[in-house]
Design a protein around this motif. Sequence first.
Motif, PDB file in Angstrom:
ATOM      1  N   ILE A 158      -4.332   9.857  48.234  1.00  0.00           N
ATOM      2  CA  ILE A 158      -4.062  10.639  49.440  1.00  0.00           C
ATOM      3  C   ILE A 158      -4.770  11.979  49.311  1.00  0.00           C
ATOM      4  CG2 ILE A 158      -2.290  11.605  50.948  1.00  0.00           C
ATOM      5  CD1 ILE A 158      -0.285   9.698  49.587  1.00  0.00           C
ATOM      6  N   SER A 174       3.794  -3.075  50.440  1.00  0.00           N
ATOM      7  CA  SER A 174       4.009  -2.513  51.774  1.00  0.00           C
ATOM      8  C   SER A 174       4.954  -1.308  51.725  1.00  0.00           C
ATOM      9  CB  SER A 174       4.589  -3.577  52.713  1.00  0.00           C
ATOM     10  OG  SER A 174       3.682  -4.641  52.895  1.00  0.00           O
ATOM     11  N   TRP A 212       2.937   1.556  50.464  1.00  0.00           N
ATOM     12  CA  TRP A 212       2.025   1.973  51.525  1.00  0.00           C
ATOM     13  C   TRP A 212       2.761   2.809  52.572  1.00  0.00           C
ATOM     14  CZ3 TRP A 212      -3.105   1.948  52.194  1.00  0.00           C
ATOM     15  CH2 TRP A 212      -3.614   2.179  53.478  1.00  0.00           C
ATOM     16  N   SER A 213       3.955   2.418  52.918  1.00  0.00           N
ATOM     17  CA  SER A 213       4.748   3.188  53.889  1.00  0.00           C
ATOM     18  C   SER A 213       5.066   4.578  53.356  1.00  0.00           C
ATOM     19  CB  SER A 213       6.051   2.450  54.225  1.00  0.00           C
ATOM     20  OG  SER A 213       5.776   1.219  54.863  1.00  0.00           O
ATOM     21  N   GLN A 255       1.928   6.606  53.652  1.00  0.00           N
ATOM     22  CA  GLN A 255       1.701   7.029  55.035  1.00  0.00           C
ATOM     23  C   GLN A 255       2.572   8.222  55.400  1.00  0.00           C
ATOM     24  OE1 GLN A 255       2.280   3.216  57.119  1.00  0.00           O
ATOM     25  NE2 GLN A 255       0.161   3.403  57.849  1.00  0.00           N
ATOM     26  N   GLY A 256       3.824   8.210  54.953  1.00  0.00           N
ATOM     27  CA  GLY A 256       4.711   9.331  55.223  1.00  0.00           C
ATOM     28  C   GLY A 256       4.197  10.623  54.615  1.00  0.00           C
ATOM     29  N   ALA A 286       1.028  11.244  53.863  1.00  0.00           N
ATOM     30  CA  ALA A 286      -0.204  11.613  54.564  1.00  0.00           C
ATOM     31  C   ALA A 286       0.107  12.303  55.897  1.00  0.00           C
ATOM     32  CB  ALA A 286      -1.068  10.377  54.794  1.00  0.00           C
ATOM     33  N   GLU A 287       1.085  11.801  56.622  1.00  0.00           N
ATOM     34  CA  GLU A 287       1.464  12.428  57.889  1.00  0.00           C
ATOM     35  C   GLU A 287       2.056  13.816  57.673  1.00  0.00           C
ATOM     36  OE1 GLU A 287       4.124   9.668  59.673  1.00  0.00           O
ATOM     37  OE2 GLU A 287       2.566   8.157  60.072  1.00  0.00           O
ATOM     38  N   ILE A 296      -5.662   8.471  53.694  1.00  0.00           N
ATOM     39  CA  ILE A 296      -5.300   7.475  52.668  1.00  0.00           C
ATOM     40  C   ILE A 296      -6.504   6.601  52.339  1.00  0.00           C
ATOM     41  CG2 ILE A 296      -3.849   5.489  52.140  1.00  0.00           C
ATOM     42  CD1 ILE A 296      -1.713   6.619  53.910  1.00  0.00           C
TER      43      ILE A 296
END
Length: 342
Positions: free
Chosen positions: A90, A159, A162-163, A166-167, A169-170, A176
């Motif tokens: 990230i 997964s 990955w979630s 994503q959190g 990164a946001e 990513i």
Amino acid sequence: MSDLQIGLILLGVLLILVVVMFNWWQDRRIRQKMQEHFPERDHDPLMGAQAPGPVRREPGFGAVLAQDDDDPAADDDAEVDPGTEVVIDISFAQPVGSAQLQQAVQGLVRVGSKPVRIFAERDGGGHRARLRANENYASMQLAIVLANRSGPLTDIEWSQLWSAAQGLAERFDGAIEAPEQDEVIRRAAQLDQLCAGLDAQVGLILRLNQTVSAGAARQVLEDAGFLPYGRQLAWMSDTGVPRFTALFDGIAPQEIKSESVNRVDLVLDLPNSPADEQAFSRMASVGRDLARRLNAELLDDQGRPVLDGADGTVDRQLFDLYRKLELAGFEAASERTVRVFS
């Protein structure tokens, strides 16, 4: 000027003096309290070195934290292991402070049955396996083990990681980068298959002729030389790593709920014990001693009596497995090996 005017002037001067004296007294009282809570230092921090004192430490990735006086340009030794881990990288749009990053990753230590390690790259250079105080980071890496004794990394576990990525990164406006899921699952299956052929645990059974209390059994083992190791009782090597451990009725001694014990097991966990040409002989020798102390029969893990002449043969077989582990890149009892064979 009338007497009334003179009296009013004197009264005003007196009131001013009272106010001045009251303020001086208040200021003096406050200074005294501050001195009680914040005593003067022998050295002014603006004029030179401070007097010795405790070093402040910031939260890290759940590991031992770096000292504030560590070289900020020096890299931490721990790194991602590309042979046994897969990484989600990230990159942050703007450098992120250690306090913010710690708060964001707190609790992210495991996904399903797989441990997660977190690394970061310092803004300006420097690889980190743990956070340091007052640093900013340009990127971070989430490394998850591809396989362990629970099996290969699953698509659900991947997964979930990955979630989480994503959190993060946001939260920090990051980007990513990670391999495709199919490639990850394929590598996980390969590692799991390789390790399945290298994994081995050897046990001995002490079948007690009469029930003894759990406390008495523990005392016998400690008198024989076993030491506490986490929730286990372990026969330790010179390097501080267990050679083998003991179970009471199949349960770790610290976790047993019953008051009595009918059976004691000795377990040699090959990948997690130091390589030894006499690995089985040592355990069998301790087992025979315990059999005398506990009035028990010594059996192998198939329930057959242990023959004195068989120790050397089993030693050679186990040492061959130690060598196969090392040839495959898994030195027995090393951090890398323990991470996979756990």
